[in-house]
Design an enzyme around this catalytic site. Structure first.
Site, short mmCIF file in Angstrom:
data_model
loop_
_atom_site.label_atom_id
_atom_site.label_comp_id
_atom_site.label_asym_id
_atom_site.label_seq_id
_atom_site.Cartn_x
_atom_site.Cartn_y
_atom_site.Cartn_z
N TYR A 57 -12.72 -12.84 1.04
CA TYR A 57 -11.30 -12.50 0.97
C TYR A 57 -10.62 -13.51 0.06
O TYR A 57 -10.46 -14.68 0.41
CB TYR A 57 -10.66 -12.53 2.35
CG TYR A 57 -11.23 -11.57 3.36
CD1 TYR A 57 -11.96 -10.45 2.96
CD2 TYR A 57 -11.06 -11.76 4.73
CE1 TYR A 57 -12.49 -9.57 3.89
CE2 TYR A 57 -11.58 -10.88 5.66
CZ TYR A 57 -12.30 -9.79 5.24
OH TYR A 57 -12.83 -8.92 6.16
N SER A 206 -9.39 -2.53 10.83
CA SER A 206 -8.51 -1.46 10.34
C SER A 206 -8.19 -0.45 11.45
O SER A 206 -8.27 0.77 11.23
CB SER A 206 -9.13 -0.74 9.15
OG SER A 206 -9.24 -1.60 8.04
N LEU A 208 -5.46 0.43 12.45
CA LEU A 208 -4.26 1.17 12.05
C LEU A 208 -4.51 2.01 10.80
O LEU A 208 -3.57 2.42 10.12
CB LEU A 208 -3.10 0.20 11.82
CG LEU A 208 -2.58 -0.50 13.07
CD1 LEU A 208 -1.59 -1.59 12.71
CD2 LEU A 208 -1.93 0.51 14.01
N GLY A 209 -5.79 2.26 10.50
CA GLY A 209 -6.10 3.10 9.36
C GLY A 209 -5.56 2.53 8.06
O GLY A 209 -5.01 3.26 7.24
N ARG A 210 -5.74 1.22 7.88
CA ARG A 210 -5.24 0.52 6.69
C ARG A 210 -3.74 0.73 6.50
O ARG A 210 -3.24 0.88 5.39
CB ARG A 210 -6.02 0.94 5.45
CG ARG A 210 -7.53 0.75 5.65
CD ARG A 210 -8.33 0.93 4.40
NE ARG A 210 -9.75 0.84 4.71
CZ ARG A 210 -10.42 -0.30 4.85
NH1 ARG A 210 -9.79 -1.44 4.72
NH2 ARG A 210 -11.71 -0.29 5.15
N PHE A 212 -1.99 3.31 7.40
CA PHE A 212 -1.55 4.70 7.29
C PHE A 212 -1.06 5.24 8.63
O PHE A 212 -0.13 6.05 8.68
CB PHE A 212 -2.69 5.56 6.76
CG PHE A 212 -2.25 6.87 6.18
CD1 PHE A 212 -1.57 6.92 4.97
CD2 PHE A 212 -2.51 8.06 6.82
CE1 PHE A 212 -1.16 8.12 4.42
CE2 PHE A 212 -2.11 9.28 6.29
CZ PHE A 212 -1.43 9.31 5.08
#
Length: 331
Positions: A57, A206, A208-210, A212
């Site tokens: 990262y 993820s 939160l769905g990246r 979305f």
């Protein structure tokens, strides 16, 4: 803060962790370090113990950032980082995977230095290297445990057979993979069943769905120019429109529950089992507070059925990574 145990015999950590990746990489508009450190400090104040980072990262800058944030708070933190993905410094889109024993040792030493700590609580192999037997990689990771430089071992995006082979060499404490309402592959590919059989904790990234599933993303133009999601299949063309329609239905259920869509999405992941410890990421205090308050959202059987009705398994359109990256998953 509610707590959960990572695996059958693993450590106790906060029921929600904090993913730190987006503070330094991939989602564009890198935040100011001071603001990101403030988010980490607030998370610790609220009882979050599990912090998740990785050497790639940035690359490397996120570990440095996390190290600064926890410099005088090490005893409050269960620190997880990862190794194995090597980025080309001249072209971050070019990447390789290295699971060789020599690299395992070198990568750990480098992470310890960047983080400014004398041990890593949970050390993940970020992606499985198909050119190196998993037994060799995990054997080298186990030596880090013997040296006192690592406490627990983890794998990320590994397949069932690889998990079994790795666990036979040294106990695997946690398996990390993407898991959310729109990424439910672990339910179908045997990963979730395998880790539960073996007593391995499950850490959804993820959740939160990246971003979305929060309902805040309405157009690809909401992303910064350097945000990798602009090139992700689920955020493109007809896939975007189809996925947005799904999220709008989740929004409606959340409104009836009196919570935000993101809180509903997190509550759904938490409701899938006490052995799950999601690690939503954010670089903004507002969203950190919102995410942590999802721990107070209770979903009844009727709520879960309603969510399933509008967002069943495999409902999302498009693969979760570009084709070139999908080949490194579930090996």
């Amino acid at each position: 803060m509610k707590t959960r145990t990572l695996g059958r015999n693993g450590p106790t950590v906060s029921a929600l962790g904090l993913g730190c990746m987006g503070m330094s990489a991939f989602y564009g508009g890198r935040g100011e370090d001071a603001a990101s450190i403030a988010v980490i400090h607030r998370a610790l104040e609220r009882g979050v113990t599990l912090l998740d980072t990785a050497d790639m990262y940035g690359p490397h800058t996120n570990e440095v950032l996390v190290g600064k944030a926890i410099a005088n708070r090490r005893d409050q933190v269960f620190l997880a980082t990862k190794f194995g993905i090597k980025l080309d410094p001249d072209d971050p889109s070019v990447r390789g995977i290295d699971g060789s024993p020599a690299y395992v040792q070198a990568a750990a030493e480098a992470s310890l230095k960047r983080l400014g700590v004398d041990h890593i609580d949970l050390y993940y192999q970020h992606r499985v290297d198909p050119s190196v037997p998993i037994e060799d990689t995990v054997g080298a990771m186990a030596r880090l445990v013997e040296q006192g430089k690592v406490r627990y071992l983890g794998l990320s995006e590994a397949g069932p057979e690889t998990i079994r082979r790795a666990h036979a060499v040294h106990p695997i404490t946690a398996l990390q993979t993407e898991y959310s309402l729109w990424s439910r592959d672990p339910e179908d590919n045997g990963v979730l069943d395998t880790v539960r059989e073996l007593g391995i904790g499950f850490v959804p990234y993820s959740p939160l769905g990246r971003g979305f599933l929060t309902g805040a993303i309405r157009s690809v133009e909401d992303f910064d120019a350097d945000d990798y999601r602009r090139h992700s299949p689920r955020f493109q063309g007809d896939n975007f429109a189809a996925n947005l329609a799904l999220v709008d239905q989740v929004n409606a259920i959340a409104a009836d529950k009196g919570c935000t869509p993101g809180q509903l999405a997190l509550a759904w992941v938490l409701a899938q089992g006490e052995d799950l410890v999601p690690i939503p990421g954010t670089k903004r205090l507002q969203y950190l507070e919102e995410n942590l308050d999802a721990l107070d959202v209770h979903l009844s059987a009727a709520d879960l059925a309603a969510i399933e009705a509008v967002f069943p398994t495999n409902a999302a359109s498009g693969t979760r990574y570009p084709e070139t990256m999908m080949s490194s998953l579930s090996r």
